[in-house]
Scaffold this motif. Structure first.
Motif, PDB file in Angstrom:
ATOM      1  N   LYS A  48       0.898  -1.244   0.116  1.00  0.00           N
ATOM      2  CA  LYS A  48       0.001  -0.006   0.074  1.00  0.00           C
ATOM      3  C   LYS A  48       1.011   1.266  -0.145  1.00  0.00           C
ATOM      4  O   LYS A  48       2.074   1.058   0.522  1.00  0.00           O
ATOM      5  N   SER A  49       0.389   2.300  -0.535  1.00  0.00           N
ATOM      6  CA  SER A  49       1.263   3.555  -0.766  1.00  0.00           C
ATOM      7  C   SER A  49       0.330   4.810  -0.352  1.00  0.00           C
ATOM      8  O   SER A  49      -0.916   4.808  -0.449  1.00  0.00           O
ATOM      9  N   ASP A  50       0.962   5.620   0.456  1.00  0.00           N
ATOM     10  CA  ASP A  50       0.355   6.987   0.534  1.00  0.00           C
ATOM     11  C   ASP A  50       0.086   7.762  -0.634  1.00  0.00           C
ATOM     12  O   ASP A  50      -0.784   8.531  -0.698  1.00  0.00           O
ATOM     13  N   ILE A  51       0.986   7.656  -1.827  1.00  0.00           N
ATOM     14  CA  ILE A  51       1.053   8.783  -2.798  1.00  0.00           C
ATOM     15  C   ILE A  51       0.670   7.876  -4.158  1.00  0.00           C
ATOM     16  O   ILE A  51       0.362   8.595  -4.985  1.00  0.00           O
ATOM     17  N   ALA A  52       0.699   6.762  -4.315  1.00  0.00           N
ATOM     18  CA  ALA A  52       0.454   5.914  -5.444  1.00  0.00           C
ATOM     19  C   ALA A  52      -1.007   4.772  -5.106  1.00  0.00           C
ATOM     20  O   ALA A  52      -1.313   4.607  -4.107  1.00  0.00           O
ATOM     21  N   ASP A  53      -1.624   3.992  -6.080  1.00  0.00           N
ATOM     22  CA  ASP A  53      -2.277   3.046  -5.942  1.00  0.00           C
ATOM     23  C   ASP A  53      -1.713   2.045  -5.109  1.00  0.00           C
ATOM     24  O   ASP A  53      -2.342   1.639  -4.088  1.00  0.00           O
ATOM     25  N   ILE A  54      -0.584   1.597  -5.475  1.00  0.00           N
ATOM     26  CA  ILE A  54       0.356   0.564  -5.082  1.00  0.00           C
ATOM     27  C   ILE A  54       1.525   0.912  -5.257  1.00  0.00           C
ATOM     28  O   ILE A  54       2.189   1.419  -6.344  1.00  0.00           O
ATOM     29  N   LYS A  55       2.641   0.260  -4.460  1.00  0.00           N
ATOM     30  CA  LYS A  55       4.071   0.222  -4.743  1.00  0.00           C
ATOM     31  C   LYS A  55       4.766  -0.882  -5.051  1.00  0.00           C
ATOM     32  O   LYS A  55       4.177  -2.026  -4.588  1.00  0.00           O
ATOM     33  N   ASN A  56       5.806  -1.089  -5.888  1.00  0.00           N
ATOM     34  CA  ASN A  56       6.301  -2.376  -6.104  1.00  0.00           C
ATOM     35  C   ASN A  56       7.162  -3.172  -5.287  1.00  0.00           C
ATOM     36  O   ASN A  56       7.947  -3.984  -5.701  1.00  0.00           O
ATOM     37  N   GLU A  73      -2.302  -7.735  -8.491  1.00  0.00           N
ATOM     38  CA  GLU A  73      -3.022  -6.400  -8.454  1.00  0.00           C
ATOM     39  C   GLU A  73      -3.306  -6.235 -10.143  1.00  0.00           C
ATOM     40  O   GLU A  73      -4.455  -5.654 -10.674  1.00  0.00           O
TER      41      GLU A  73
END
Length: 97
Positions: A48-56, A73
């Motif tokens: 989960k990310s605060d600035i993107a949909d998800i992080k890799n 995802e």
């Protein structure tokens, strides 16, 4: 994966148990060993990310599993399996079957 399984087993994860079982069985036929890892929903929290949909990258813990959670995802509704062959791909010795 190299730390967890060394160069003996590759990891397999996915959303379709029948497909995963087929991969494991096919590996047995050709001398490749697979170990199934869990893909529980709790691991998705790490991407989960605060600035993107998800992080890799999910961080240091459970990297192989969070990589599969990332793939999940983008494969909604599809049967798939992820093979992490990092340890076996770089093995120093040839495998005899």
């Amino acid at each position: 994966m190299s730390v967890a399984l060394g160069d003996v087993h590759a990891a397999v994860l996915g959303t379709d148990q029948e497909l995963i079982d087929e991969v494991i069985d096919a590996g047995k036929e050709v001398g490749e060993k697979f170990w199934q890892l869990p893909l529980d929903p709790e691991y998705s929290k790490q991407i989960k990310s605060d600035i993107a949909d998800i992080k890799n990258v999910g961080g240091r813990k459970a990297g192989t599993i969070t990589a599969a959670a990332f793939l999940k995802e983008f494969a909604e509704g599809l049967s798939w399996a992820h093979l992490d062959i990092a340890g076996t791909a770089w093995a120093d010795d040839a495998k005899a079957s």
